[in-house]
Motif scaffolding. Structure first.
Motif, PDB file in Angstrom:
ATOM      1  N   GLU A  15     -49.264  -7.957  17.245  1.00  0.00           N
ATOM      2  CA  GLU A  15     -48.065  -8.570  17.318  1.00  0.00           C
ATOM      3  C   GLU A  15     -46.854  -7.665  17.664  1.00  0.00           C
ATOM      4  O   GLU A  15     -46.719  -6.484  16.897  1.00  0.00           O
ATOM      5  CB  GLU A  15     -47.913  -9.521  16.151  1.00  0.00           C
ATOM      6  N   THR A  35     -42.003  -6.642  22.885  1.00  0.00           N
ATOM      7  CA  THR A  35     -42.110  -7.997  23.616  1.00  0.00           C
ATOM      8  C   THR A  35     -43.642  -8.491  23.666  1.00  0.00           C
ATOM      9  O   THR A  35     -44.769  -7.353  23.694  1.00  0.00           O
ATOM     10  CB  THR A  35     -41.480  -7.779  25.175  1.00  0.00           C
ATOM     11  N   TRP A  36     -43.781  -9.796  23.695  1.00  0.00           N
ATOM     12  CA  TRP A  36     -45.041 -10.268  24.017  1.00  0.00           C
ATOM     13  C   TRP A  36     -45.773  -9.694  25.297  1.00  0.00           C
ATOM     14  O   TRP A  36     -46.938  -9.705  25.322  1.00  0.00           O
ATOM     15  CB  TRP A  36     -44.879 -11.885  23.690  1.00  0.00           C
ATOM     16  N   TRP A  56     -49.522  -8.250  25.479  1.00  0.00           N
ATOM     17  CA  TRP A  56     -50.369  -8.713  26.353  1.00  0.00           C
ATOM     18  C   TRP A  56     -50.991  -7.812  27.185  1.00  0.00           C
ATOM     19  O   TRP A  56     -52.094  -7.682  27.663  1.00  0.00           O
ATOM     20  CB  TRP A  56     -49.742  -9.937  27.411  1.00  0.00           C
ATOM     21  N   MET A 100     -53.741 -11.499  20.832  1.00  0.00           N
ATOM     22  CA  MET A 100     -52.464 -11.265  20.864  1.00  0.00           C
ATOM     23  C   MET A 100     -52.065 -12.193  19.326  1.00  0.00           C
ATOM     24  O   MET A 100     -52.538 -13.248  19.284  1.00  0.00           O
ATOM     25  CB  MET A 100     -51.620 -11.998  21.750  1.00  0.00           C
ATOM     26  N   LEU A 138     -48.402 -14.164  18.490  1.00  0.00           N
ATOM     27  CA  LEU A 138     -47.091 -14.448  18.837  1.00  0.00           C
ATOM     28  C   LEU A 138     -46.139 -15.004  17.860  1.00  0.00           C
ATOM     29  O   LEU A 138     -46.667 -15.926  17.028  1.00  0.00           O
ATOM     30  CB  LEU A 138     -47.255 -15.345  20.117  1.00  0.00           C
ATOM     31  N   THR A 189     -39.871 -12.958  19.826  1.00  0.00           N
ATOM     32  CA  THR A 189     -39.440 -13.181  21.237  1.00  0.00           C
ATOM     33  C   THR A 189     -37.972 -13.702  21.215  1.00  0.00           C
ATOM     34  O   THR A 189     -37.355 -13.216  22.099  1.00  0.00           O
ATOM     35  CB  THR A 189     -40.411 -14.149  21.754  1.00  0.00           C
ATOM     36  N   ILE A 248     -45.951 -16.943  28.916  1.00  0.00           N
ATOM     37  CA  ILE A 248     -47.012 -17.148  28.221  1.00  0.00           C
ATOM     38  C   ILE A 248     -48.245 -17.982  28.420  1.00  0.00           C
ATOM     39  O   ILE A 248     -49.409 -17.818  28.490  1.00  0.00           O
ATOM     40  CB  ILE A 248     -46.749 -17.312  26.745  1.00  0.00           C
ATOM     41  N   ILE A 265     -55.149 -15.369  22.530  1.00  0.00           N
ATOM     42  CA  ILE A 265     -54.131 -15.754  21.455  1.00  0.00           C
ATOM     43  C   ILE A 265     -54.852 -16.052  20.241  1.00  0.00           C
ATOM     44  O   ILE A 265     -55.443 -17.183  20.225  1.00  0.00           O
ATOM     45  CB  ILE A 265     -53.029 -16.869  21.894  1.00  0.00           C
TER      46      ILE A 265
END
Lengths: 635, 635
Positions: free
Chosen positions: A134, A144-145, A149, A162, A164, A169, A179, A187
């Motif tokens: 994360e 950042t996501w 990723w 991942m 989230l 975010t 996403i 995820i």
């Protein structure tokens, strides 16, 4: 969806938290490591306790600053991970949260991060565990996501995915829409947190000011929708760091948490359905839609005979007329314009119980709805507590739900024959024409305990689909008051909620007099403020005195002629003007029995606020009146 | 200097504020406009009231967003200014504060700003008034003192000068040193505010988190020194926007405000004298220098006979020995190493009164000073309240000052013959050798009301010249605890101050048991923690149980062998290590009568903290012990 919450979101010891979480109806729990460390029982005992309560342990978060750590620490960190994996297997959970490294000496090279996480995933996978990576908003290199990723995709390990978290975010104004392009099976977990928009350090913001979905200002449906579009069907978990929550009663707070997830699900469903039908209709909570509202049907005051007569007299001076008596109960009706006020002195009634515990007070608010059955069904779906009172022969039974303070919210429609509650339950007398010209209830303000704002806002937003204005802070002479106004769609019902953390403010004063939260301020609309106030003054209504210095300042701020200013001052009328030229004229009465006061107002040119610019002068005048009455008591 | 304060810094109505300001000893007051607007009396009445109280009205701040306003508003704004000038003449003050325009549509061209301010100064000057121009940190175009000086110099009008506010410069990390080059007669006014360093929006920071000089983290002497170098001799005024101050009792808060100015003056004097002697020795407050400290001489507990015997027994198990009885009073002395504990059960004594109001408690702390006369003179110069108790024949009279909670701080030196208080006042018995090896009092922690931290910190910083560490926030299972440690120079005395805004934390629990603030935690130093704890355990001392999970986590975090970990766990010893390799080993006792608990600690390799990393586990263990004892009570 599996509904989950992190133990850090609640107050108490670990057993207290788990019981509250189970009682609220959650399916799972994230055990925060400190809660485990400080617990006297073993991890196996916690596992058993969760199992007994029907709670899955959805996640464990045992260490930080792993990936990209200094190379001489890597072997040591892997050893540490293995010890924590032992612990997780005792706990019976398979998902480890690894959040991005924040250490200033951590390494940021992509390949190192990829390799480190693959290594950890390999170790975890060998034991049937999974690693969720994360981005912390304040991660040293990864925040950042999209970066997460990129690393997870590159590492390409079945045991690495991942995690989230909406806060990380949205606090950085990130865009979650992309996403939707991530494969859903990569995820591993989703954490949902809301927050007020604050211009402050993101770490402090995150650690102290998160709140439940719907209590803050983030667009959480906009965050969750793309996640669901990936096919993600894992847990939705609340991870809320909030100073107030750390001290709040855990059962009530956990119940709010669950309600907030339901609310988020409904709003996300509506967002998704706006473009496509949902593939699985059971995926997200689906309560009955909110009914349409058309203002306040009536207000009901709990009184006894003596105070009822006194309040009745008070209201008659304000232009109300006794319009009827209940057919079978000690209940009377006063009316003016579209305003109905009911004074209830019936023994063995809800109102009587309320009077016993709160003194003279507003014990029920009736909302005019299009379909009371549907409105009640929605409230109950949101875990509202329905109320059924004693109903006499030939009387209407009213749908009702308990407000958070124990008072009632009636949901009233016309019956099948189009008759109102007044037709069925009251012996009406003809209404005389004399009145002050008050037309309707403009708004009612509630005094709440200092930590009550979020819970009440969520109640009205979810059960009744109200919206909430931004919070404003107002100075009382003895401390600050915070106010947040709720309003129904189309604004036919408005409820400013007020809190104060300070003991001697008007809000705290109202609370102590009510012995609990309650309505302390009722504002009536009219079409001609000066006519109304003139009549009120002649009838002997005690208005709140406004200092002349206030009017000198109005003279400096606005182009009023002296005659008009004198009239404002003579009648104690306050004035405000908004940026669009909307105008507010309003007066306040002295309080009735120190419980509530009334306001008469006139809005012009679309003024939509509550006269916030004048709250300070009103609070100062009330403080002066209070200290005056205290001085009298002392004499 | 003329000492002044803005009414916005205090809670209450305008008359309450003025009385508090006069009682604290200020010379002047800034009337905040809202305080005047909300006051029922005329400006002339306020002028008279201030005159009666001996307060000059130093400043008025009647409008905002003047210079560079939209051109179509300029004439209107000048009219408005004239109305406010009328008001000021009624108030009897000649200085107007104009702060830099924040309006998004305001104009930033230098020549316009210069012209507008010159125009206003011309109008003011014609009536004998003066305009002071100040940069707000969030001004739209002007937000530094350098810009203000540039504009004021260019406008070059005798009725236009600068106003300097420490917050607006220091919050933006501005450099005040250049102020020394400004002609002193162009500085019209100086506002002093301190603040904690916060990473947040500067407007919110300014409006809610300012505090009195010495309570925050700004270098205020560094700001004031260049101002005084210009020859400025006008008022020093406190303008403090603080949510807590808005609700605090105004008299006590105003007294803190004055003390904070004295403290600022002393620190600024020392800074200035470091380079040059002051031209005027009376310019700045000059208290006697602080005495040198050499730790805690003794602690005095207020008890009755029964509780005295119980506490005595408790302490004996902790290795203390009864070392003497007072020659004439019901007072006994227990000793170990360099630690002296006095149990006072004497009727008609200070301790007895303290026991009556607080129960068994620490009623006095004696500090070992080099010169008690000088130390007391300093405390009194800072408006400390000296205390004189009953002194019997052949007994020492001890210098003492009241702490903010009413307990005593003795300032103790050796008498002329080099004898101690124990030699003069006690019949001493020979001290046996058996002990736990406790050597000295390491620190004592106080529980304070939620809003007490700033006031206490200022007390110790000014009267005793202590310094304050940064605030830390620690999680109790039932809320957050804030802690700020004070320490004497050379750290021979350390006092962590603890507050909690939440009702059910250990701190709130301690407060409610003390019926007021007080010491709830006393830590003793030793040279061999394991030897001490082994003896304590054998003697039956009830230690606080630490969960085994804590030691599993230590195993993951540090390279300890299993045998050592088992020993730590067996003796409930907590462990911390700092970044420099300093180590702390410590254990806690169960509380005595729910009033205070003891800690035994050993510092290694220069560890200088308080084991903050372990406070959460300690608080959780104490919460569990409390709920356990409550459960027992219920049975």
């Amino acid at each position: 969806m599996q509904r989950s919450i992190a133990t850090v979101s609640l107050s108490g010891t670990l057993p207290e938290k788990l019981e509250a979480i189970a009682a609220a109806g959650f399916d799972g729990v994230e055990i925060f490591e400190n809660d485990l460390l400080y617990y006297a029982g073993s991890p196996r005992e916690i596992r058993q306790r969760c199992a007994d309560l029907g709670l899955a342990i959805t996640l464990f978060q045992p260490f930080r600053d792993f990936e990209g750590c200094r190379r001489d620490r890597l072997a040591r960190n892997l050893d540490r991970a293995e010890r924590k994996f032992d612990l997780m297997q005792e706990l019976g959970t398979d998902l480890v949260l690894v959040c991005s490294n924040v250490a200033s000496d951590s390494l940021g090279e992509r390949q190192i991060l990829v390799d480190d996480l693959r290594l950890l995933a390999e170790r975890a996978g060998a034991r049937g565990l999974r690693i969720g990576y994360e981005a912390l908003a304040w991660g040293r290199h990864v925040n950042t996501w999209e970066q997460v990723w990129d690393i997870v995709r590159e590492a390409d390990h079945a045991s690495l995915g991942m995690i989230l978290d909406s806060f990380h975010t949205l606090s950085l104004k990130g865009d979650p829409r992309g996403i939707a392009q991530v494969p859903g099976d990569k995820i591993f977990f989703v954490q949902m947190a809301d927050a007020p928009i604050l211009a402050m350090d993101v770490l402090e913001w995150s650690r102290h000011f998160r709140c439940f979905p719907g209590q803050g200002e983030f667009d959480l449906p906009g965050f969750l929708a793309p996640i669901l579009s990936t096919g993600y069907r894992g847990p939705l978990s609340l991870e809320i760091f909030n100073d107030g929550f750390r001290a709040a009663p855990p059962r009530a707070n956990a119940a709010d948490g669950l309600r907030s997830l339901l609310y988020l699900e409904e709003k996300t469903r509506l967002l998704l359905e706006a473009s496509d039908p949902l593939p699985d209709d059971n995926l997200l909570f689906k309560p009955p839609a909110a009914s349409a509202y058309d203002g306040i049907e009536f207000l009901e005051f709990a009184v006894d005979d003596a105070l009822g007569a006194k309040l009745s007299h008070w209201l008659e001076r304000l232009g109300f007329t006794k319009a009827g008596e209940h057919r079978s109960k000690n209940v009377s009706l006063l009316r003016q314009g579209d305003i109905n006020l009911i004074l209830n002195a019936e023994p063995y009634s809800f109102a009587h119980n309320f009077f016993e515990s709160h003194g003279p007070s507003l014990c029920a608010t009736a909302i005019r709805v299009k379909d009371s059955t549907q409105a009640l069904a929605r409230a109950v779906a949101y875990h509202g507590q329905p109320y059924r009172g004693l109903v006499g022969p030939n009387e209407r039974e009213l749908a009702a739900v308990r407000a958070p303070d124990g008072s009632l919210i009636y949901l009233v429609d016309q019956d099948a024959e189009g008759r109102t509650i007044y037709d069925t339950d009251f012996s009406l007398v003809q209404q005389p024409a004399t009145s002050l010209g008050l037309t309707r209830i403009d708004h009612m303000a509630l005094a709440l305990p200092a930590d009550g704002l979020d819970s009440w806002a969520l109640f009205y937003k979810s059960l009744l689909d109200f919206s909430a204005d931004d919070e404003v802070v107002l100075p009382d002479p003895y401390g600050l008051v915070k106010s947040r106004a709720l309003r129904s769609r189309c604004s036919s019902i408005r409820l400013p909620l007020n809190i104060s953390e300070n003991r001697n403010t008007a809000i705290s004063h109202a609370l102590s007099h009510y012995r609990g939260s309650g309505v302390h301020h009722i504002a009536f609309d009219c079409d001609d403020i000066f006519a109304a106030v003139k009549q009120a003054k002649e009838a002997g209504v005690a208005l709140l005195d406004i200092p002349l210095n206030y009017y000198d300042d109005l003279a400096a701020r606005f182009d009023f002629d002296d005659e008009f200013l004198s009239e404002l001052a003579y009648y104690n009328v306050l004035y405000d003007r908004d940026a669009q030229g909307g105008e507010l004229f309003h007066v306040y009465t002295q309080p009735f029995e120190e419980r509530f006061f009334f306001e008469v107002l006139q809005r012009r040119n679309g003024y939509s606020g509550y006269g916030a610019a004048n709250v300070a002068v009103r609070l100062a005048a009330m403080a002066k009146a209070r200290s005056g009455s205290q001085a009298q008591v002392k004499l």
